[in-house]
Motif scaffolding. Structure first.
Motif, PDB file in Angstrom:
ATOM      1  N   SER A  99       0.814  -1.325  -0.167  1.00  0.00           N
ATOM      2  CA  SER A  99       0.097  -0.028  -0.185  1.00  0.00           C
ATOM      3  C   SER A  99       1.085   1.242   0.008  1.00  0.00           C
ATOM      4  CB  SER A  99      -0.840   0.101   1.279  1.00  0.00           C
ATOM      5  OG  SER A  99      -0.144   0.190   2.372  1.00  0.00           O
ATOM      6  N   GLY A 100       2.087   1.131   0.542  1.00  0.00           N
ATOM      7  CA  GLY A 100       2.922   2.198   0.778  1.00  0.00           C
ATOM      8  C   GLY A 100       2.515   3.187   1.947  1.00  0.00           C
ATOM      9  N   GLN A 101       1.687   2.516   2.667  1.00  0.00           N
ATOM     10  CA  GLN A 101       1.272   3.547   3.916  1.00  0.00           C
ATOM     11  C   GLN A 101       1.363   2.350   5.187  1.00  0.00           C
ATOM     12  OE1 GLN A 101      -2.845   4.203   3.416  1.00  0.00           O
ATOM     13  NE2 GLN A 101      -2.486   5.487   1.530  1.00  0.00           N
ATOM     14  N   THR A 102       1.472   2.962   6.407  1.00  0.00           N
ATOM     15  CA  THR A 102       1.504   2.397   7.358  1.00  0.00           C
ATOM     16  C   THR A 102       0.561   2.860   8.563  1.00  0.00           C
ATOM     17  OG1 THR A 102       2.869   1.099   9.022  1.00  0.00           O
ATOM     18  CG2 THR A 102       3.588   3.414   8.333  1.00  0.00           C
ATOM     19  N   VAL A 103       0.453   2.450   9.790  1.00  0.00           N
ATOM     20  CA  VAL A 103      -0.396   3.113  10.918  1.00  0.00           C
ATOM     21  C   VAL A 103       0.603   3.132  11.961  1.00  0.00           C
ATOM     22  CG1 VAL A 103      -2.163   2.640  12.623  1.00  0.00           C
ATOM     23  CG2 VAL A 103      -2.373   1.764  10.090  1.00  0.00           C
ATOM     24  N   ASP A 104       1.005   4.568  12.377  1.00  0.00           N
ATOM     25  CA  ASP A 104       1.571   4.655  13.503  1.00  0.00           C
ATOM     26  C   ASP A 104       0.907   5.831  14.520  1.00  0.00           C
ATOM     27  OD1 ASP A 104       3.927   4.795  15.010  1.00  0.00           O
ATOM     28  OD2 ASP A 104       5.078   6.247  13.996  1.00  0.00           O
ATOM     29  N   SER A 105       0.824   5.199  15.746  1.00  0.00           N
ATOM     30  CA  SER A 105       0.160   5.860  16.801  1.00  0.00           C
ATOM     31  C   SER A 105      -1.293   6.040  16.446  1.00  0.00           C
ATOM     32  CB  SER A 105       0.964   7.418  17.171  1.00  0.00           C
ATOM     33  OG  SER A 105       2.260   7.074  17.527  1.00  0.00           O
ATOM     34  N   GLY A 106      -1.675   5.373  15.738  1.00  0.00           N
ATOM     35  CA  GLY A 106      -3.171   5.209  15.346  1.00  0.00           C
ATOM     36  C   GLY A 106      -3.420   6.300  14.076  1.00  0.00           C
ATOM     37  N   ILE A 109       0.060   6.664   7.869  1.00  0.00           N
ATOM     38  CA  ILE A 109       0.943   7.610   7.285  1.00  0.00           C
ATOM     39  C   ILE A 109       1.351   7.141   5.880  1.00  0.00           C
ATOM     40  CG2 ILE A 109       3.569   8.090   7.521  1.00  0.00           C
ATOM     41  CD1 ILE A 109       3.313   7.749  10.575  1.00  0.00           C
ATOM     42  N   CYS A 110       1.275   7.985   5.028  1.00  0.00           N
ATOM     43  CA  CYS A 110       1.753   7.662   3.495  1.00  0.00           C
ATOM     44  C   CYS A 110       3.344   7.755   3.375  1.00  0.00           C
ATOM     45  CB  CYS A 110       1.226   8.624   2.467  1.00  0.00           C
ATOM     46  SG  CYS A 110       1.794   8.383   0.885  1.00  0.00           S
ATOM     47  N   VAL A 111       3.732   6.524   3.210  1.00  0.00           N
ATOM     48  CA  VAL A 111       5.508   6.365   3.190  1.00  0.00           C
ATOM     49  C   VAL A 111       6.102   6.472   1.743  1.00  0.00           C
ATOM     50  CG1 VAL A 111       7.456   4.831   3.783  1.00  0.00           C
ATOM     51  CG2 VAL A 111       5.436   5.065   5.307  1.00  0.00           C
ATOM     52  N   ASP A 112       5.353   6.097   0.906  1.00  0.00           N
ATOM     53  CA  ASP A 112       6.019   5.988  -0.480  1.00  0.00           C
ATOM     54  C   ASP A 112       4.810   5.661  -1.388  1.00  0.00           C
ATOM     55  OD1 ASP A 112       7.684   5.955  -2.656  1.00  0.00           O
ATOM     56  OD2 ASP A 112       8.642   4.241  -2.252  1.00  0.00           O
ATOM     57  N   TYR A 113       4.007   6.457  -1.729  1.00  0.00           N
ATOM     58  CA  TYR A 113       2.784   6.317  -2.472  1.00  0.00           C
ATOM     59  C   TYR A 113       3.138   5.941  -3.856  1.00  0.00           C
ATOM     60  CZ  TYR A 113      -1.215   7.891  -5.376  1.00  0.00           C
ATOM     61  OH  TYR A 113      -2.298   7.613  -6.259  1.00  0.00           O
ATOM     62  N   THR A 114       4.078   6.276  -4.784  1.00  0.00           N
ATOM     63  CA  THR A 114       4.414   6.126  -5.994  1.00  0.00           C
ATOM     64  C   THR A 114       5.097   4.870  -6.034  1.00  0.00           C
ATOM     65  OG1 THR A 114       6.310   7.694  -5.992  1.00  0.00           O
ATOM     66  CG2 THR A 114       4.237   8.617  -7.044  1.00  0.00           C
ATOM     67  N   GLY A 115       6.171   4.632  -5.106  1.00  0.00           N
ATOM     68  CA  GLY A 115       6.886   3.292  -4.797  1.00  0.00           C
ATOM     69  C   GLY A 115       6.146   2.057  -4.180  1.00  0.00           C
ATOM     70  N   ALA A 116       4.852   2.184  -3.987  1.00  0.00           N
ATOM     71  CA  ALA A 116       4.094   1.132  -3.366  1.00  0.00           C
ATOM     72  C   ALA A 116       4.160  -0.096  -4.421  1.00  0.00           C
ATOM     73  CB  ALA A 116       2.723   1.529  -3.120  1.00  0.00           C
ATOM     74  N   LEU A 117       4.390  -1.294  -3.768  1.00  0.00           N
ATOM     75  CA  LEU A 117       4.559  -2.543  -4.686  1.00  0.00           C
ATOM     76  C   LEU A 117       3.297  -2.850  -5.402  1.00  0.00           C
ATOM     77  CD1 LEU A 117       6.439  -4.541  -2.326  1.00  0.00           C
ATOM     78  CD2 LEU A 117       7.268  -3.263  -4.022  1.00  0.00           C
ATOM     79  N   MET A 118       1.947  -2.338  -4.788  1.00  0.00           N
ATOM     80  CA  MET A 118       0.770  -2.476  -5.578  1.00  0.00           C
ATOM     81  C   MET A 118       0.814  -2.056  -7.093  1.00  0.00           C
ATOM     82  SD  MET A 118      -2.056   0.165  -4.179  1.00  0.00           S
ATOM     83  CE  MET A 118      -1.642   1.917  -3.867  1.00  0.00           C
ATOM     84  N   TRP A 119       1.347  -1.062  -7.390  1.00  0.00           N
ATOM     85  CA  TRP A 119       1.551  -0.521  -8.652  1.00  0.00           C
ATOM     86  C   TRP A 119       2.049  -1.481  -9.623  1.00  0.00           C
ATOM     87  CZ3 TRP A 119      -2.237   2.708  -8.530  1.00  0.00           C
ATOM     88  CH2 TRP A 119      -2.422   3.721  -7.594  1.00  0.00           C
ATOM     89  N   ASN A 120       3.203  -2.060  -9.224  1.00  0.00           N
ATOM     90  CA  ASN A 120       3.775  -3.100 -10.117  1.00  0.00           C
ATOM     91  C   ASN A 120       3.077  -4.358 -10.124  1.00  0.00           C
ATOM     92  OD1 ASN A 120       5.826  -1.330 -10.749  1.00  0.00           O
ATOM     93  ND2 ASN A 120       7.257  -2.170  -9.165  1.00  0.00           N
ATOM     94  N   ALA A 121       2.473  -4.761  -9.156  1.00  0.00           N
ATOM     95  CA  ALA A 121       1.619  -5.820  -8.858  1.00  0.00           C
ATOM     96  C   ALA A 121       0.314  -5.847 -10.094  1.00  0.00           C
ATOM     97  CB  ALA A 121       0.977  -6.234  -7.493  1.00  0.00           C
ATOM     98  N   MET A 122      -0.066  -4.694 -10.134  1.00  0.00           N
ATOM     99  CA  MET A 122      -1.466  -4.602 -10.929  1.00  0.00           C
ATOM    100  C   MET A 122      -0.883  -4.664 -12.292  1.00  0.00           C
ATOM    101  SD  MET A 122      -4.348  -2.189  -9.062  1.00  0.00           S
ATOM    102  CE  MET A 122      -3.100  -0.685  -8.686  1.00  0.00           C
ATOM    103  N   GLY A 123       0.072  -4.128 -12.621  1.00  0.00           N
ATOM    104  CA  GLY A 123       0.679  -3.813 -13.913  1.00  0.00           C
ATOM    105  C   GLY A 123       0.176  -2.656 -15.060  1.00  0.00           C
TER     106      GLY A 123
END
Length: 144
Positions: A99-106, A109-123
């Motif tokens: 997803s390129g995101q994580t949950v921290d302290s509730g 947080i977007c960590v790496d939107y364009t580098g998220a692995l989902m984009w390559n997985a979808m193709g």
């Protein structure tokens, strides 16, 4: 015992070596820093096994690892096939990377939107706002 003048003299080389060693001492003595490096290496190894991707960005890995809030050395004891807590953690790690995101302290947080692995997985898709073929639907179709 009296020192000779020659023994008291400090050469420039000896002075520089002493200064360099003095500056490095905190780095060498920083055991928690070494443990963090070890945990990060364990996290990257585990992430590569879980995602099937070998070259994961270290900066993102640092953020994902921190958001997990694990004790030092916890990743080296993980066994997702034998332990439900480890399985839950493994799912979280994969979800963070894809997803390129994580949950921290509730908070999400977007960590790496364009580098998220989902984009390559979808193709077929690209991140919104990034130019490429994903926006081609907005163009008039061409006749071939």
């Amino acid at each position: 015992m009296q020192m000779r003048a020659k023994d008291r003299d400090v050469s420039r080389r000896k002075l520089l070596i002493g200064c360099a060693l003095g500056a490095l001492t905190p780095c060498i003595a920083d055991r928690p820093g070494l443990a963090e490096t070890s945990d990060l290496a364990d996290f990257l190894r585990l992430s590569a096994e879980l995602t099937g991707r070998m070259r994961l960005p270290v900066d993102s890995a640092r953020i994902y690892l921190q958001s997990l809030g694990l004790d030092r050395g916890a990743l080296s004891r993980m066994d997702p096939l034998q332990d439900k807590d480890s399985e839950r953690l493994a799912r979280r790690i994969v979800a963070d990377w894809y997803s390129g995101q994580t949950v921290d302290s509730g908070r999400v947080i977007c960590v790496d939107y364009t580098g998220a692995l989902m984009w390559n997985a979808m193709g077929f898709a690209r991140p919104g706002g990034v130019p490429g073929e994903a926006a081609s639907w907005a163009l008039a179709p061409t006749k071939e």
